[in-house]
Scaffold this active site. Structure first.
Site, PDB file in Angstrom:
ATOM      1  N   TYR A 163    -119.175 -13.422 -23.727  1.00 33.24           N
ATOM      2  CA  TYR A 163    -119.338 -11.960 -23.698  1.00 33.24           C
ATOM      3  C   TYR A 163    -119.394 -11.324 -25.083  1.00 33.24           C
ATOM      4  CZ  TYR A 163    -119.265 -11.294 -18.695  1.00 33.24           C
ATOM      5  OH  TYR A 163    -119.614 -11.294 -17.364  1.00 33.24           O
ATOM      6  N   ASP A 179    -112.810 -15.189 -14.492  1.00 33.31           N
ATOM      7  CA  ASP A 179    -113.257 -16.575 -14.295  1.00 33.31           C
ATOM      8  C   ASP A 179    -114.097 -17.123 -15.452  1.00 33.31           C
ATOM      9  OD1 ASP A 179    -115.729 -15.377 -14.058  1.00 33.31           O
ATOM     10  OD2 ASP A 179    -115.871 -15.643 -11.899  1.00 33.31           O
TER      11      ASP A 179
HETATM   12  P1  NAD Z   1    -119.968  -6.724  -4.099  1.00 32.06           P
HETATM   13  O1  NAD Z   1    -120.510  -5.355  -4.266  1.00 32.06           O
HETATM   14  O2  NAD Z   1    -120.762  -7.753  -3.365  1.00 32.06           O
HETATM   15  O3  NAD Z   1    -118.542  -6.644  -3.380  1.00 32.06           O
HETATM   16  C1  NAD Z   1    -117.634  -5.628  -3.558  1.00 32.06           C
HETATM   17  C2  NAD Z   1    -117.118  -5.127  -2.217  1.00 32.06           C
HETATM   18  O4  NAD Z   1    -116.077  -4.183  -2.484  1.00 32.06           O
HETATM   19  C3  NAD Z   1    -118.171  -4.400  -1.375  1.00 32.06           C
HETATM   20  O5  NAD Z   1    -118.234  -4.946  -0.092  1.00 32.06           O
HETATM   21  C4  NAD Z   1    -117.639  -2.954  -1.337  1.00 32.06           C
HETATM   22  O6  NAD Z   1    -117.945  -2.286  -0.137  1.00 32.06           O
HETATM   23  C5  NAD Z   1    -116.146  -3.162  -1.505  1.00 32.06           C
HETATM   24  N1  NAD Z   1    -115.397  -1.999  -1.965  1.00 32.06           N
HETATM   25  C6  NAD Z   1    -115.750  -1.064  -2.878  1.00 32.06           C
HETATM   26  N2  NAD Z   1    -114.765  -0.166  -3.037  1.00 32.06           N
HETATM   27  C7  NAD Z   1    -113.755  -0.543  -2.206  1.00 32.06           C
HETATM   28  C8  NAD Z   1    -112.478  -0.013  -1.917  1.00 32.06           C
HETATM   29  N3  NAD Z   1    -112.029   1.073  -2.532  1.00 32.06           N
HETATM   30  N4  NAD Z   1    -111.704  -0.637  -1.008  1.00 32.06           N
HETATM   31  C9  NAD Z   1    -112.151  -1.756  -0.370  1.00 32.06           C
HETATM   32  N5  NAD Z   1    -113.363  -2.293  -0.608  1.00 32.06           N
HETATM   33  C10 NAD Z   1    -114.148  -1.709  -1.511  1.00 32.06           C
HETATM   34  O7  NAD Z   1    -119.631  -7.263  -5.565  1.00 32.06           O
HETATM   35  P2  NAD Z   1    -119.471  -8.742  -6.150  1.00 32.06           P
HETATM   36  O8  NAD Z   1    -120.607  -9.043  -7.027  1.00 32.06           O
HETATM   37  O9  NAD Z   1    -119.161  -9.677  -5.053  1.00 32.06           O
HETATM   38  O10 NAD Z   1    -118.204  -8.580  -7.076  1.00 32.06           O
HETATM   39  C11 NAD Z   1    -116.964  -8.106  -6.596  1.00 32.06           C
HETATM   40  C12 NAD Z   1    -116.047  -7.741  -7.734  1.00 32.06           C
HETATM   41  O11 NAD Z   1    -115.578  -8.911  -8.371  1.00 32.06           O
HETATM   42  C13 NAD Z   1    -116.716  -6.916  -8.845  1.00 32.06           C
HETATM   43  O12 NAD Z   1    -115.788  -5.989  -9.348  1.00 32.06           O
HETATM   44  C14 NAD Z   1    -117.030  -7.950  -9.885  1.00 32.06           C
HETATM   45  O13 NAD Z   1    -117.188  -7.408 -11.162  1.00 32.06           O
HETATM   46  C15 NAD Z   1    -115.791  -8.770  -9.769  1.00 32.06           C
HETATM   47  N6  NAD Z   1    -115.832 -10.102 -10.388  1.00 32.06           N
HETATM   48  C16 NAD Z   1    -114.940 -10.320 -11.364  1.00 32.06           C
HETATM   49  C17 NAD Z   1    -114.881 -11.523 -11.995  1.00 32.06           C
HETATM   50  C18 NAD Z   1    -113.905 -11.695 -13.096  1.00 32.06           C
HETATM   51  O14 NAD Z   1    -114.089 -12.567 -13.921  1.00 32.06           O
HETATM   52  N7  NAD Z   1    -112.858 -10.897 -13.160  1.00 32.06           N
HETATM   53  C19 NAD Z   1    -115.745 -12.536 -11.604  1.00 32.06           C
HETATM   54  C20 NAD Z   1    -116.656 -12.288 -10.598  1.00 32.06           C
HETATM   55  C21 NAD Z   1    -116.672 -11.057  -9.964  1.00 32.06           C
HETATM   56  C1  G6P Z   2    -118.507 -13.632 -15.067  1.00 28.82           C
HETATM   57  C2  G6P Z   2    -117.460 -12.671 -15.504  1.00 28.82           C
HETATM   58  C3  G6P Z   2    -117.210 -11.650 -14.443  1.00 28.82           C
HETATM   59  C4  G6P Z   2    -118.487 -10.956 -14.062  1.00 28.82           C
HETATM   60  C5  G6P Z   2    -119.504 -11.959 -13.646  1.00 28.82           C
HETATM   61  C6  G6P Z   2    -120.845 -11.256 -13.491  1.00 28.82           C
HETATM   62  O1  G6P Z   2    -118.037 -14.432 -14.036  1.00 28.82           O
HETATM   63  O2  G6P Z   2    -116.261 -13.297 -15.822  1.00 28.82           O
HETATM   64  O3  G6P Z   2    -116.263 -10.751 -14.893  1.00 28.82           O
HETATM   65  O4  G6P Z   2    -118.277 -10.055 -12.999  1.00 28.82           O
HETATM   66  O5  G6P Z   2    -119.663 -12.943 -14.630  1.00 28.82           O
HETATM   67  O6  G6P Z   2    -121.706 -12.100 -12.868  1.00 28.82           O
HETATM   68  P1  G6P Z   2    -123.013 -11.557 -12.198  1.00 28.82           P
HETATM   69  O7  G6P Z   2    -123.604 -12.824 -11.675  1.00 28.82           O
HETATM   70  O8  G6P Z   2    -122.601 -10.596 -11.102  1.00 28.82           O
HETATM   71  O9  G6P Z   2    -123.813 -10.902 -13.249  1.00 28.82           O
HETATM   72 MN    MN Z   3    -114.654 -11.740 -16.032  1.00 26.68          MN
END
Ligand code: NAD
Ligand code: G6P
Ligand code: MN
Length: 441
Positions: free
Chosen positions: A264, A170
């Site tokens: 980043y 994102d």
């Molecule tokens: P979070 O810890 O609040 O949520 C993650 C959830 O995944 C938890 O409820 C956990 O219990 C669950 N989980 C862990 N292993 C699992 C499995 N094997 N099967 C099913 N559920 C499982 O984290 P968050 O801050 O909400 O972020 C969630 C994910 O999204 C992270 O990996 C974060 O880096 C990612 N993220 C990515 C982007 C991006 O740009 N790609 C943006 C925002 C968040």
């Molecule tokens: C951005 C990135 C994600 C990352 C997030 C972390 O959205 O694209 O990949 O997981 O920032 O944000 P946080 O608020 O959890 O530090």
């Molecule tokens: Mn990202």
């Protein structure tokens, strides 16, 4: 119109309520038959699960809804899996950030040693999710946000090359929103050219639909303020530490003023600055635990206590917009232009075919078709080659259980000063990740 069934994997994620709210806002263009949440932590998921049940009863009682920890229940009869799991949860993110910092090295969720450690944890769980999906709903698409997206994407390329998994980020969307505000337009007015890896890229053009180029105007602004804008632009990326990151983009731009940098790059261009400005006792994981996680879960608890969502709504942002837009593009063959993580295969002409790169794609029912971005300059090409090799070595280290390759990956990371420091960090990370990593020999 067809109605779709969706499972959100990582149902207990802080982002789940935002995505559900966004889905509810879009029911006219993307109708939903069934919505399921899946997580492997029943207790965590139940809080959000119960609150969302109340929201759905009030706003869209026609949607069939459940939350579960049973993969068969979760993945049977679904068209889309929205995945955002965090293997090891915030407890392990905190260690990913704090262990490198103890050695004077960048401690970050997806960049440097922290991202490498997180990658080594995520691969097994991501492959497991893909296998559940293919077993119970072979036609399903997985739209995956789970980090570290670059390493996860490379693992998918190597281990599940034919699976319908799209890895997304994102950050380009969030930053485009800031750019659009700088020039007084909206993101949907704009078309960009962009090249790089995940969390490692550059915009080379930002045009409106009539073909007018705004890059110079945005560049002048960023040279002074970074991507810091005057008014609130989103619900995400708003904390003080994020504001500093947006501002720091001006120093990223200075290194090559031709292109607009991804925020980043700060961890690779200014690791010394990042370490100096980090508190090794209180990192981003702590901020998120005390900020976003607390807010989302306390809103959920309030909804449950009151038995209604009236007066305590979950918020939504561009993070949720992007994944819903992507689902629509696939569902309705819209051919929307979106930045995605895909296998290069010539999209960047002078870069390896088998590298997972981040470029604009046209997305339709068959998935993304990458758009050619031409040749890139040698400075960016060299940086990207170093970084993509780190990512490849991590996946190889995971598959082969190779200590040597993981040590090489850490040594090659631009954030790590020497093989000696790399080894010290690696040994600490192995100790901390015993429960999650394959055994390394
Ligand atoms: P979070 O810890 O609040 O949520 C993650 C959830 O995944 C938890 O409820 C956990 O219990 C669950 N989980 C862990 N292993 C699992 C499995 N094997 N099967 C099913 N559920 C499982 O984290 P968050 O801050 O909400 O972020 C969630 C994910 O999204 C992270 O990996 C974060 O880096 C990612 N993220 C990515 C982007 C991006 O740009 N790609 C943006 C925002 C968040
Ligand atoms: C951005 C990135 C994600 C990352 C997030 C972390 O959205 O694209 O990949 O997981 O920032 O944000 P946080 O608020 O959890 O530090
Ligand atoms: Mn990202």
């Amino acid at each position: 119109m067809k109605e779709f069934s969706i499972v959100i994997a990582g149902g207990g994620s802080t982002y789940t309520p935002g995505i559900v709210m966004m889905l509810l806002d879009n029911l006219d263009r993307f109708p939903i038959k069934t919505l399921k949440l899946y997580d492997n932590d029943a207790e965590r998921q139940a809080v959000l699960g119960e609150a969302i049940e109340i929201v759905l009863k009030e706003k869209a009682p026609q949607i069939e809804y459940l939350y579960t920890t049973d993969p068969e229940v979760a993945f049977t009869d679904v068209d889309f899996c929205f995945a955002h799991i965090r293997t090891g949860k915030f407890k392990m993110r905190e260690l990913d950030e704090k262990i490198p910092l103890k050695h004077g090295v960048v401690g970050q969720e997806t960049c440097g040693p922290g991202g490498i450690a997180y990658g080594m944890r995520s691969i097994r769980d991501m492959i497991e999710l893909i296998d559940f999906m293919e077993k119970y709903s072979p036609d399903c698409w997985m739209l995956n946000y789970s980090n570290p997206a670059a390493i996860v994407a490379e693992a998918c390329r190597v281990l599940r090359p034919n699976s319908k998994v799209l890895n997304i980020c994102d950050m380009p969307v969030g930053t485009l929103r800031r750019m659009s505000q700088i020039i007084g337009l909206t993101p949907k007015d704009l078309e960009v050219r962009y090249f790089g890896l995940n969390h490692f890229g550059w915009w080379t053009s930002v045009k409106d639909k009539a073909g007018n180029e705004y890059l110079p105007q945005i560049r002048d602004y960023v040279a002074e303020h970074g991507y810091l804008t005057q008014v609130e632009v989103d619900t995400q990326h708003m904390d003080q530490s994020w504001q500093e990151t947006h501002k720091k983009a001006k120093d990223l731009l200075a290194v090559d003023p031709r292109f607009l940098p991804n925020t980043y790059l700060k961890y690779y261009f200014y690791p010394d600055y990042v370490v100096e400005h980090s508190n090794p006792e209180y990192t981003r994981a702590n901020e998120v635990i005390n900020g976003r996680e607390k807010d989302v879960f306390s809103t959920a608890r309030t909804i449950i206590e009151k038995g209604t969502s009236k007066g305590s709504e979950f918020s939504i942002g561009s993070h949720a917009t992007f994944i819903v837009d992507l689902a629509c593009a696939i569902a309705f063959n819209t051919h929307e232009r979106m930045i995605m993580i895909v296998e290069n295969n010539g999209a960047i002409a002078n870069f390896d075919d088998d590298a997972m790169v981040e470029v604009p794609c046209i997305v339709g029912s068959d998935g993304p078709e990458p758009l050619a971005q031409g040749k890139i300059p040698e400075f960016q090409r060299a940086l990207m080659y170093q970084q993509v090799t780190v990512e490849k070595l991590v996946v190889q280290a995971y598959i082969e259980g190779s200590y040597q390759k993981l040590w090489q990956a850490l040594t090659l990371s631009k954030t790590v000063p020497s093989a000696k420091v790399a080894k010290e960090i690696l040994n600490d990370l192995i100790e901390a990740n015993k429960e999650y990593w394959p055994e390394l020999k």
